[in-house]
Design an enzyme around this catalytic site. Structure first.
Site, PDB file in Angstrom:
ATOM      1  N   LYS A  48      65.421  55.219  38.607  1.00  0.00           N
ATOM      2  CA  LYS A  48      64.841  55.161  39.953  1.00  0.00           C
ATOM      3  C   LYS A  48      63.555  54.341  40.060  1.00  0.00           C
ATOM      4  CE  LYS A  48      65.263  58.760  42.538  1.00  0.00           C
ATOM      5  NZ  LYS A  48      65.170  60.123  43.050  1.00  0.00           N
ATOM      6  N   ASP A  49      63.143  53.652  39.003  1.00  0.00           N
ATOM      7  CA  ASP A  49      61.979  52.757  39.094  1.00  0.00           C
ATOM      8  C   ASP A  49      62.120  51.625  38.073  1.00  0.00           C
ATOM      9  OD1 ASP A  49      59.580  51.806  40.146  1.00  0.00           O
ATOM     10  OD2 ASP A  49      58.335  53.056  38.837  1.00  0.00           O
ATOM     11  N   ILE A  50      63.270  50.960  38.124  1.00  0.00           N
ATOM     12  CA  ILE A  50      63.537  49.867  37.191  1.00  0.00           C
ATOM     13  C   ILE A  50      62.765  48.635  37.651  1.00  0.00           C
ATOM     14  CG2 ILE A  50      65.308  48.351  36.216  1.00  0.00           C
ATOM     15  CD1 ILE A  50      67.319  50.662  36.802  1.00  0.00           C
ATOM     16  N   ASN A  54      58.486  48.374  33.308  1.00  0.00           N
ATOM     17  CA  ASN A  54      59.064  49.553  32.660  1.00  0.00           C
ATOM     18  C   ASN A  54      60.093  49.185  31.591  1.00  0.00           C
ATOM     19  OD1 ASN A  54      57.473  51.287  34.087  1.00  0.00           O
ATOM     20  ND2 ASN A  54      58.983  51.674  35.669  1.00  0.00           N
TER      21      ASN A  54
END
Length: 194
Positions: A48-50, A54
Site C-alpha cells: 500500500k505504499d510502493i 521503499n
C-alpha cells in the site's frame, strides 16, 4: 539486520544509473520486484505504499522491500478483510492508484478498493520511473494517465516492459493483471491480460 546504503530513489538521481539503455538490468530488477510482490500476494500481504524510497538496492542490484507501516493483510474477497470498519486512504500521492487517489481526495473509505490491484498500479509507476526517471506528478488524473500510456510506448525501449507496464497501469483495476500474471510474462507464459 544488514545495512543497505542505497534505495531505488537514490539511484534515480545518479546519472550513471540508466536502465533505459540497459535491458538486462531493467528486466532483472523488474522481475525481482515482481517476484517479491508475488510472494507477498501469495500470503495476502499488500504493501500500500510502493515507491522508490521503499525499495532498497543491495549488492548486484538486488531489491529489498521495506516500510510495511501501512501494509494490510486481506483476502481478495474484499468483504473479508482483516481490517474492520472504514479505512482512510494512505500512501504517497504520486504513487497511488487512481482509485486510491480518488478515495484520498474525497476522504472516502477504501474498504472496497482491491489492495492487490492498487499495489500493481503503484509498482507499475515505480518501474516506469525506475526506467525513465520521469517526474510522476504530471501523470495525475485521467488526462495524465492517457499521457502516461503514450509515454510508455514512446520512452520505454523494451517490448516486454512496454506490454507489462501498459497492463499494470490500466485505469480500470479489474483489467490489471496480478503479480502472478506478470511473472508468467518472464517465463514466456504471458496471459491474455498482458
Amino acid at each position: 539486520m544488514e545495512y543497505v546504503e542505497l534505495s531505488l530513489a537514490d539511484l534515480l538521481v545518479d546519472s550513471k544509473f540508466d536502465l533505459n539503455n540497459n535491458e538486462l538490468l531493467a528486466l532483472k530488477l523488474t522481475k525481482e520486484l515482481v517476484e517479491s510482490f508475488c510472494f507477498l500476494q501469495s500470503i495476502r500481504i499488500y504493501h500500500k505504499d510502493i515507491k522508490p524510497q521503499n525499495i532498497l538496492i543491495k549488492e548486484n542490484y538486488t531489491p529489498a522491500i521495506i516500510d510495511f507501516g501501512i501494509s494490510e493483510y486481506a483476502d481478495l474477497d474484499l468483504s473479508r478483510s482483516s481490517t474492520t470498519g472504514a479505512r482512510i486512504a494512505q500512501g504517497t500521492p504520486d504513487y497511488m492508484s487512481p482509485e486510491l487517489t480518488q478515495a484520498f481526495e474525497t476522504r472516502s473509505s477504501t474498504s472496497r478498493i482491491d489492495p492487490l490491484k492498487s499495489d500493481v498500479y503503484s509498482l507499475g509507476l515505480t518501474i516506469y520511473q525506475m526506467i525513465t526517471k520521469d517526474d510522476l506528478s504530471k501523470y495525475k488524473g485521467v488526462a495524465g494517465n492517457r499521457n502516461l500510456k503514450f509515454d510508455i510506448y514512446r520512452k520505454i525501449q523494451f517490448g516486454i516492459l512496454k506490454n507489462i507496464l501498459h497492463a499494470m497501469l490500466d485505469l480500470n483495476p479489474s483489467n490489471r493483471p496480478t503479480f502472478q500474471d506478470i511473472l508468467k510474462c518472464f517465463a514466456g507464459e504471458a496471459t491474455e491480460v498482458i
